[in-house]
Motif scaffolding. Structure first.
Motif, PDB file in Angstrom:
ATOM      1  N   GLY A 561       0.810  -1.211   0.000  1.00 19.10           N
ATOM      2  CA  GLY A 561       0.000   0.000   0.000  1.00 19.10           C
ATOM      3  C   GLY A 561       0.845   1.263   0.000  1.00 19.10           C
ATOM      4  O   GLY A 561       0.551   2.227  -0.726  1.00 19.10           O
ATOM      5  N   LYS A 562       1.914   1.265   0.791  1.00 22.84           N
ATOM      6  CA  LYS A 562       2.793   2.441   0.817  1.00 22.84           C
ATOM      7  C   LYS A 562       3.498   2.637  -0.518  1.00 22.84           C
ATOM      8  O   LYS A 562       3.594   3.769  -1.023  1.00 22.84           O
ATOM      9  CB  LYS A 562       3.812   2.278   1.937  1.00 22.84           C
ATOM     10  N   LEU A 563       3.976   1.551  -1.108  1.00 18.31           N
ATOM     11  CA  LEU A 563       4.643   1.658  -2.399  1.00 18.31           C
ATOM     12  C   LEU A 563       3.668   2.096  -3.493  1.00 18.31           C
ATOM     13  O   LEU A 563       4.034   2.882  -4.376  1.00 18.31           O
ATOM     14  CB  LEU A 563       5.275   0.314  -2.775  1.00 18.31           C
ATOM     15  N   TYR A 564       2.431   1.615  -3.424  1.00 20.60           N
ATOM     16  CA  TYR A 564       1.432   2.024  -4.412  1.00 20.60           C
ATOM     17  C   TYR A 564       1.136   3.512  -4.299  1.00 20.60           C
ATOM     18  O   TYR A 564       0.991   4.219  -5.308  1.00 20.60           O
ATOM     19  CB  TYR A 564       0.157   1.204  -4.216  1.00 20.60           C
ATOM     20  N   LEU A 565       1.061   4.015  -3.063  1.00 23.35           N
ATOM     21  CA  LEU A 565       0.830   5.446  -2.853  1.00 23.35           C
ATOM     22  C   LEU A 565       1.985   6.271  -3.404  1.00 23.35           C
ATOM     23  O   LEU A 565       1.781   7.305  -4.072  1.00 23.35           O
ATOM     24  CB  LEU A 565       0.635   5.717  -1.359  1.00 23.35           C
ATOM     25  N   LEU A 566       3.211   5.831  -3.159  1.00 21.80           N
ATOM     26  CA  LEU A 566       4.366   6.557  -3.677  1.00 21.80           C
ATOM     27  C   LEU A 566       4.407   6.531  -5.203  1.00 21.80           C
ATOM     28  O   LEU A 566       4.712   7.548  -5.847  1.00 21.80           O
ATOM     29  CB  LEU A 566       5.647   5.957  -3.103  1.00 21.80           C
TER      30      LEU A 566
END
Length: 664
Positions: A561-566
């Motif tokens: 989720g964090k990588l997708y947001l970035l």
């Protein structure tokens, strides 16, 4: 009498080690569990490697920390708990990746990681009794001396032509024993060979000093054990160098797995020895080491643990002993038995006057998993116990040969003709199925395919042929997998589960294919698996591995989720950057003119033209503006001339001075 801090274990056996109040065990799932022997509860749990790439291969408890400064005053106020000088804290773990982990049981976390010393798996670790040093032997044939204060290698030297499988430091900390195919004694100050001992035909896995006397007095003894060897050899270090042969031999029932002994300071005291063999039995020895003995010595007492039989008249089944430790009181023993996932620790007194002692324990109730079962609405049928019989397939830990049951062969003989075919007919059907002819019987080909896969799977499990198993486990058809598993005989289910659990620990891509087979096994053979008495030890590894993978999946989803947001933010910033780089020069500029110019230009009566004639219109407008300016200029000149003429006519023009005088 001092108890040895750690015990050497065979390479084929999972490592475990006793301390005074704790038992450290590395189970099949790769986790380290530290059990409190006083309360028989789990004290600590640690995962050396979540992907099992650095699984634990050997364990050794560190020396007890002597706290003489500040912490000792705090401990004096509390009466409960063991003394600080009797409580070991650090635990050395050798891994298959070549690293050594120092784990603290007080902190519950790693104290330090010793890396960069070995190129192969670590087989043995040993602590120095006085200094803050650690020794490790590896498959790369080297011994490394670690400095625990700096966490770096202090010295490294080649010990043997083959792998170093076992190490042991003398009680005074001046000598080091190393073993592979041969046993070497090293002087730790000069790192030179002090003695060599040859007498084992197989790899030596166990080394332990039996006395604490100096070698110059001919009173230093040590013992050794090897793979597939049912003897423990005792060696004497002589000052004259005549120590090529062993002086004493202890007879065992199987290969030694775990050893604990109490050393002798003088000739008047006997050496007490507890040896746990690979067959699960415990042997106790007492002997005065005062020279050579021609005959092999038998154990003073042999101990075996058995479980209570299920039902009346049932025979008790043997329970495997994992480790044993001699207590300082010289009368009681600390035993660990059961399985590695949940061992049972018991302190008991053994009557050594009896040659054979059998301890009967109720192991099944202790090893049963605590599950909160809900109230079921299913009614239990009433069964007449006199007429009914309970059949249990095998005994705990059985390894029966995988053979097809006689009932299945009888059914196939009594069945229809298509199921009983010769080899020629089967080969013809295989050729027909490859050619894909229309007149083929689909049911017969499917049964033939599943039958051949089931036979190949049984053969691969029996011979442990990786080529056959890899070819079978690469299939992706669910129907084929389900039918193949359904046709397996019951004795082949447990070997299949063990093979699948081993493959699940590998690459994630292979785990995807393995999960389908595991699902088919659990759906087809659940009734057989639930009837096994040792189900906890068989499926416990699989359960803990799936549990660790699921816990890791939650962390991976958060990271995803964090990588997708970035990534979305980076994509949006890139798109905005592309918009700012657009060409801002206009292709067409239209300027509004004033009302006078519009009236003069006569745009109102101009017909509407197409967009393609914009450039022509601009040129025409410029030409019209030029002509209009010229016309306006000529009109202004004409108006000026007219005004001049009118002024002349009216007498406004400049008169001659003569006319002015006449008028006057």
């Amino acid at each position: 009498m001092a108890t040895s801090g750690g015990a050497s274990c065979s390479s084929s056996v999972l490592p475990c080690a006793f301390s005074r109040h704790y038992l450290a065990v590395c189970a099949q799932d790769g986790r380290l569990r530290v059990w409190n022997t006083d309360t028989q509860s789990l004290h600590r749990e640690f995962v050396p490697s979540a992907h099992l790439s650095a699984t634990c291969t050997c364990i050794a408890w560190g020396p007890c920390r002597a706290s003489k400064e500040g912490p000792q005053r705090k401990k004096r106020k509390s009466e409960a708990g063991p003394a600080p000088d009797q409580q070991p804290d650090l635990l050395a773990l050798g891994t298959a990746a070549g690293t050594v982990l120092i784990y603290s049981t007080v902190k519950g976390d790693l104290h330090c990681i010793l890396d960069g010393g070995h190129n192969g798996g670590v087989n043995s670790v040993q602590w120095h009794p006085e200094q803050s040093l650690l020794y490790s032997g590896s498959d790369d044939t080297h011994i490394v001396e670690w400095d625990l204060q700096t966490g770096k290698t202090r010295c490294k030297w080649k010990a043997d032509r083959s792998a170093v499988t076992s190490l042991c430091v003398s009680p005074d900390g001046k000598l080091l024993l190393s073993a592979g195919m041969t046993i070497k004694m090293w002087d730790l100050e000069t790192k030179e060979v002090y003695r060599k001992f040859t007498g084992h035909s197989t790899t030596v896995t166990t080394l332990c000093f039996a006395t604490s006397r100096p070698p110059d007095s001919d009173g230093l003894y040590f013992l050794s054990g090897a793979v597939h060897d049912r003897l423990l050899s005792v060696w004497q270090v002589r000052s004259d160098g005549k120590d090529k042969n062993s002086v004493v031999s202890f007879t065992l029932t199987d290969e030694p797995q775990y050893i604990d002994l109490q050393t002798a300071d003088s000739k008047d005291k006997a050496v007490r020895l507890a040896v746990v063999c690979k067959d699960g039995q415990l042997h106790l020895f007492e002997h005065f080491l005062n020279g050579p003995c021609k005959k092999p010595l038998s154990p003073v007492c042999s101990v075996q643990v058995s479980s209570v039989g299920a039902g009346e008249g049932a025979t008790p089944a043997p329970v495997t002993l994992l480790a044993a430790a001699l207590c300082p009181d010289r009368q009681s023993l600390m035993l660990a038995y059961g399985n590695y996932l949940q061992p049972i620790v018991e302190k008991t007194q053994i009557n050594t006057s009896e040659r054979h002692v059998c301890l009967v324990r109720d192991v099944h109730t202790t090893l049963s998993l605590s599950v909160n079962a809900a109230v079921s609405k299913v009614k239990t049928p009433i069964v007449n116990e006199q007429k009914g019989k309970v059949l249990i397939p095998g005994v705990p830990g059985h390894q029966a040969p995988i053979r097809a049951s006689s009932g299945e062969s009888d059914k196939r003989k009594k069945g229809a003709g298509p199921t009983e075919m010769s080899i020629e007919e089967r080969l013809e059907q295989v050729e027909l199925s490859t050619l894909g002819r229309k007149g083929e019987d689909k049911g017969a080909s499917a049964s033939l395919q599943t039958d051949s896969f089931a036979v190949l799977l049984v053969q691969g499990l029996e011979s442990k042929d990786s080529k056959i198993l890899n070819k079978i486990f690469q299939t992706k058809k669910e129907a084929l997998i389900r039918n193949t598993v359904a046709r397996l005989p019951p004795p082949a289910v447990l070997p299949l589960v063990e093979e699948l659990s081993r493959r699940l620990q590998g690459h994630p891509f292979s785990a995807i294919l393995t999960v389908q087979w595991l699902k088919a096994v659990l759906t087809q053979h659940t009734s057989y698996l639930s009837s096994l008495p040792d189900l906890v030890s068989q499926l416990g590894v699989l359960y803990h591995m799936i549990e660790s993978r699921v816990k890791l999946y939650q962390r991976l989803t958060r990271l995803h989720g964090k990588l997708y947001l970035l990534m979305t933010q980076v994509a949006s910033s890139n798109s905005s950057h592309k918009v700012s780089d657009l060409d801002r020069e206009a292709k067409l500029v239209y300027e509004e003119e004033s009302s006078d110019d519009e009236e003069a230009s006569g745009d109102e009566g101009r017909p509407e033209d197409d967009s393609d004639s914009w450039e022509e219109e601009e040129d025409n407008e410029e030409e019209m503006d030029v002509t209009e300016n010229k016309e306006n200029h000529t009109e202004d000149e004409e108006d000026a001339n007219k005004d001049a003429e009118e002024s002349k006519a009216n007498g406004d023009s400049d008169m001659d001075p003569e006319n002015e005088s006449e008028e006057e």
